[in-house]
Write a protein that holds these residues in place. Sequence first.
Motif, PDB file in Angstrom:
ATOM      1  N   LEU A 194      -2.795   1.822 -10.059  1.00  0.00           N
ATOM      2  CA  LEU A 194      -2.028   0.800 -10.781  1.00  0.00           C
ATOM      3  C   LEU A 194      -2.952  -0.166 -11.510  1.00  0.00           C
ATOM      4  CD1 LEU A 194       0.817  -0.145  -8.258  1.00  0.00           C
ATOM      5  CD2 LEU A 194       1.007   1.219 -10.361  1.00  0.00           C
ATOM      6  N   LEU A 195      -4.074  -0.493 -10.879  1.00  0.00           N
ATOM      7  CA  LEU A 195      -5.013  -1.421 -11.519  1.00  0.00           C
ATOM      8  C   LEU A 195      -5.576  -0.829 -12.805  1.00  0.00           C
ATOM      9  CD1 LEU A 195      -6.958  -2.910  -8.471  1.00  0.00           C
ATOM     10  CD2 LEU A 195      -4.964  -3.845  -9.682  1.00  0.00           C
ATOM     11  N   LYS A 196      -5.913   0.450 -12.769  1.00  0.00           N
ATOM     12  CA  LYS A 196      -6.425   1.111 -13.978  1.00  0.00           C
ATOM     13  C   LYS A 196      -5.348   1.154 -15.058  1.00  0.00           C
ATOM     14  CE  LYS A 196      -8.521   5.371 -15.645  1.00  0.00           C
ATOM     15  NZ  LYS A 196      -8.900   6.754 -15.327  1.00  0.00           N
ATOM     16  N   SER A 197      -4.122   1.471 -14.653  1.00  0.00           N
ATOM     17  CA  SER A 197      -3.026   1.536 -15.626  1.00  0.00           C
ATOM     18  C   SER A 197      -2.711   0.187 -16.243  1.00  0.00           C
ATOM     19  CB  SER A 197      -1.762   2.090 -14.950  1.00  0.00           C
ATOM     20  OG  SER A 197      -1.977   3.405 -14.506  1.00  0.00           O
ATOM     21  N   LEU A 198      -2.778  -0.866 -15.438  1.00  0.00           N
ATOM     22  CA  LEU A 198      -2.434  -2.207 -15.924  1.00  0.00           C
ATOM     23  C   LEU A 198      -3.564  -2.871 -16.701  1.00  0.00           C
ATOM     24  CD1 LEU A 198      -0.542  -3.608 -12.818  1.00  0.00           C
ATOM     25  CD2 LEU A 198       0.449  -3.064 -15.051  1.00  0.00           C
ATOM     26  N   PHE A 199      -4.804  -2.686 -16.224  1.00  0.00           N
ATOM     27  CA  PHE A 199      -5.914  -3.470 -16.765  1.00  0.00           C
ATOM     28  C   PHE A 199      -7.022  -2.646 -17.414  1.00  0.00           C
ATOM     29  CE2 PHE A 199      -4.349  -5.837 -12.940  1.00  0.00           C
ATOM     30  CZ  PHE A 199      -3.644  -6.791 -13.630  1.00  0.00           C
ATOM     31  N   GLY A 200      -7.008  -1.347 -17.241  1.00  0.00           N
ATOM     32  CA  GLY A 200      -8.050  -0.497 -17.817  1.00  0.00           C
ATOM     33  C   GLY A 200      -9.315  -0.501 -16.999  1.00  0.00           C
ATOM     34  N   LYS A 201      -9.874  -1.674 -16.779  1.00  0.00           N
ATOM     35  CA  LYS A 201     -11.125  -1.809 -16.024  1.00  0.00           C
ATOM     36  C   LYS A 201     -11.019  -3.033 -15.118  1.00  0.00           C
ATOM     37  CE  LYS A 201     -15.759  -1.260 -17.118  1.00  0.00           C
ATOM     38  NZ  LYS A 201     -16.853  -1.336 -18.071  1.00  0.00           N
ATOM     39  N   VAL A 202     -11.613  -2.931 -13.954  1.00  0.00           N
ATOM     40  CA  VAL A 202     -11.669  -4.042 -13.016  1.00  0.00           C
ATOM     41  C   VAL A 202     -13.122  -4.236 -12.604  1.00  0.00           C
ATOM     42  CG1 VAL A 202     -10.954  -4.885 -10.747  1.00  0.00           C
ATOM     43  CG2 VAL A 202      -9.331  -3.615 -12.164  1.00  0.00           C
ATOM     44  N   ILE A 203     -13.578  -5.465 -12.658  1.00  0.00           N
ATOM     45  CA  ILE A 203     -14.957  -5.794 -12.289  1.00  0.00           C
ATOM     46  C   ILE A 203     -14.937  -6.498 -10.940  1.00  0.00           C
ATOM     47  CG2 ILE A 203     -17.033  -7.088 -12.942  1.00  0.00           C
ATOM     48  CD1 ILE A 203     -15.978  -6.900 -15.885  1.00  0.00           C
ATOM     49  N   ILE A 204     -15.869  -6.112 -10.078  1.00  0.00           N
ATOM     50  CA  ILE A 204     -15.986  -6.758  -8.772  1.00  0.00           C
ATOM     51  C   ILE A 204     -17.426  -7.216  -8.563  1.00  0.00           C
ATOM     52  CG2 ILE A 204     -14.075  -5.479  -7.722  1.00  0.00           C
ATOM     53  CD1 ILE A 204     -16.184  -3.687  -6.349  1.00  0.00           C
ATOM     54  N   PRO A 205     -17.608  -8.291  -7.813  1.00  0.00           N
ATOM     55  CA  PRO A 205     -18.975  -8.713  -7.482  1.00  0.00           C
ATOM     56  C   PRO A 205     -19.536  -7.863  -6.343  1.00  0.00           C
ATOM     57  CG  PRO A 205     -17.411 -10.230  -6.518  1.00  0.00           C
ATOM     58  CD  PRO A 205     -16.613  -9.246  -7.339  1.00  0.00           C
ATOM     59  N   PHE A 206     -20.863  -7.943  -6.151  1.00  0.00           N
ATOM     60  CA  PHE A 206     -21.522  -7.163  -5.113  1.00  0.00           C
ATOM     61  C   PHE A 206     -20.944  -7.408  -3.723  1.00  0.00           C
ATOM     62  CE2 PHE A 206     -24.978  -6.505  -8.204  1.00  0.00           C
ATOM     63  CZ  PHE A 206     -25.172  -5.149  -8.021  1.00  0.00           C
ATOM     64  N   ALA A 207     -20.587  -8.649  -3.402  1.00  0.00           N
ATOM     65  CA  ALA A 207     -20.049  -8.954  -2.069  1.00  0.00           C
ATOM     66  C   ALA A 207     -18.754  -8.199  -1.814  1.00  0.00           C
ATOM     67  CB  ALA A 207     -19.841 -10.455  -1.903  1.00  0.00           C
ATOM     68  N   VAL A 208     -17.920  -8.055  -2.823  1.00  0.00           N
ATOM     69  CA  VAL A 208     -16.669  -7.302  -2.678  1.00  0.00           C
ATOM     70  C   VAL A 208     -16.980  -5.824  -2.504  1.00  0.00           C
ATOM     71  CG1 VAL A 208     -14.561  -6.592  -3.890  1.00  0.00           C
ATOM     72  CG2 VAL A 208     -15.244  -9.005  -3.847  1.00  0.00           C
ATOM     73  N   ASP A 209     -17.921  -5.312  -3.283  1.00  0.00           N
ATOM     74  CA  ASP A 209     -18.343  -3.919  -3.129  1.00  0.00           C
ATOM     75  C   ASP A 209     -18.808  -3.657  -1.698  1.00  0.00           C
ATOM     76  OD1 ASP A 209     -19.122  -1.241  -4.099  1.00  0.00           O
ATOM     77  OD2 ASP A 209     -21.179  -1.991  -3.960  1.00  0.00           O
ATOM     78  N   LEU A 210     -19.627  -4.549  -1.158  1.00  0.00           N
ATOM     79  CA  LEU A 210     -20.108  -4.378   0.219  1.00  0.00           C
ATOM     80  C   LEU A 210     -18.965  -4.393   1.223  1.00  0.00           C
ATOM     81  CD1 LEU A 210     -23.339  -6.581   0.174  1.00  0.00           C
ATOM     82  CD2 LEU A 210     -23.188  -4.076   0.250  1.00  0.00           C
ATOM     83  N   GLU A 211     -18.000  -5.290   1.029  1.00  0.00           N
ATOM     84  CA  GLU A 211     -16.847  -5.339   1.931  1.00  0.00           C
ATOM     85  C   GLU A 211     -16.050  -4.037   1.868  1.00  0.00           C
ATOM     86  OE1 GLU A 211     -14.607  -8.875   0.963  1.00  0.00           O
ATOM     87  OE2 GLU A 211     -16.215 -10.195   1.656  1.00  0.00           O
ATOM     88  N   LEU A 212     -15.851  -3.516   0.677  1.00  0.00           N
ATOM     89  CA  LEU A 212     -15.095  -2.273   0.530  1.00  0.00           C
ATOM     90  C   LEU A 212     -15.846  -1.079   1.114  1.00  0.00           C
ATOM     91  CD1 LEU A 212     -13.715  -2.925  -3.048  1.00  0.00           C
ATOM     92  CD2 LEU A 212     -12.354  -2.792  -0.947  1.00  0.00           C
ATOM     93  N   LEU A 213     -17.159  -1.082   0.991  1.00  0.00           N
ATOM     94  CA  LEU A 213     -17.957   0.020   1.536  1.00  0.00           C
ATOM     95  C   LEU A 213     -18.028   0.010   3.061  1.00  0.00           C
ATOM     96  CD1 LEU A 213     -20.877   0.114  -1.053  1.00  0.00           C
ATOM     97  CD2 LEU A 213     -19.048   1.809  -0.768  1.00  0.00           C
ATOM     98  N   GLN A 214     -17.670  -1.100   3.686  1.00  0.00           N
ATOM     99  CA  GLN A 214     -17.709  -1.194   5.144  1.00  0.00           C
ATOM    100  C   GLN A 214     -16.479  -0.604   5.827  1.00  0.00           C
ATOM    101  OE1 GLN A 214     -18.481  -5.279   6.137  1.00  0.00           O
ATOM    102  NE2 GLN A 214     -20.557  -5.205   5.325  1.00  0.00           N
ATOM    103  N   VAL A 215     -15.436  -0.292   5.058  1.00  0.00           N
ATOM    104  CA  VAL A 215     -14.225   0.281   5.652  1.00  0.00           C
ATOM    105  C   VAL A 215     -14.560   1.662   6.203  1.00  0.00           C
ATOM    106  CG1 VAL A 215     -11.868   1.041   5.202  1.00  0.00           C
ATOM    107  CG2 VAL A 215     -12.728  -1.059   4.144  1.00  0.00           C
ATOM    108  N   GLN A 216     -14.202   1.880   7.444  1.00  0.00           N
ATOM    109  CA  GLN A 216     -14.564   3.117   8.140  1.00  0.00           C
ATOM    110  C   GLN A 216     -13.448   4.160   8.074  1.00  0.00           C
ATOM    111  OE1 GLN A 216     -17.681   3.595   9.630  1.00  0.00           O
ATOM    112  NE2 GLN A 216     -18.114   1.690   8.542  1.00  0.00           N
ATOM    113  N   ASP A 217     -12.956   4.451   6.885  1.00  0.00           N
ATOM    114  CA  ASP A 217     -11.911   5.449   6.703  1.00  0.00           C
ATOM    115  C   ASP A 217     -12.344   6.368   5.563  1.00  0.00           C
ATOM    116  OD1 ASP A 217      -8.837   6.170   7.134  1.00  0.00           O
ATOM    117  OD2 ASP A 217      -9.242   6.116   4.963  1.00  0.00           O
ATOM    118  N   GLU A 218     -12.403   7.650   5.843  1.00  0.00           N
ATOM    119  CA  GLU A 218     -12.935   8.588   4.857  1.00  0.00           C
ATOM    120  C   GLU A 218     -12.100   8.637   3.580  1.00  0.00           C
ATOM    121  OE1 GLU A 218     -14.353  13.232   4.387  1.00  0.00           O
ATOM    122  OE2 GLU A 218     -13.450  12.588   6.268  1.00  0.00           O
TER     123      GLU A 218
END
Length: 163
Positions: A21-45
């Motif tokens: 939905l984010l891609k459809s609505l906005f085309g591109k979404v930018i995140i800071p490094f801290a958000v990337d790190l938080e998302l990479l910590q999720v332990q679900d394949e």
Amino acid sequence: MIVISDTSPISNLIDLEHLGLLKSLFGKVIIPFAVDLELLQVQDEQFFLTYQAALNDGWIEVKKVTNTQNVQHLTGALDHGEAEAIVLAIELNADRLLIDERAGYQIAKQTNLKPIGLLGVLIVAKNNGLIQSVRPLLDQLRNQIGFWVSDSVYHRVLQIVGE
């Protein structure tokens, strides 16, 4: 359109299996490094694979915040991901900031950003015909994912979308 996101809207949309939905609505979404790190910590394949696919496709982009002093100033009231998202939105003069937490949302409004939360994204998606119904997603958020939505907000969102 420049759209910055905090962790919560992305992670909850992945859990709802509606990250696109984010891609459809906005085309591109930018995140800071801290958000990337938080998302990479999720332990679900499946979560990781979905997130990684968006990064590989290039529609989620990670950028570094330059004003670390502003980030440090905000971390007294917010977590690091929220603080970096707000500062990056200011630095890039973002059109929208995707953020759910109340304190971050309020600070974003005070700094003249245009915040929108996950529920706002779902409303816009429904109004644009990208999803047929908001109710099942709201129910899944509340009952399975653990996203807190008060009864009054729940009913207000459904009223807005005519459900």
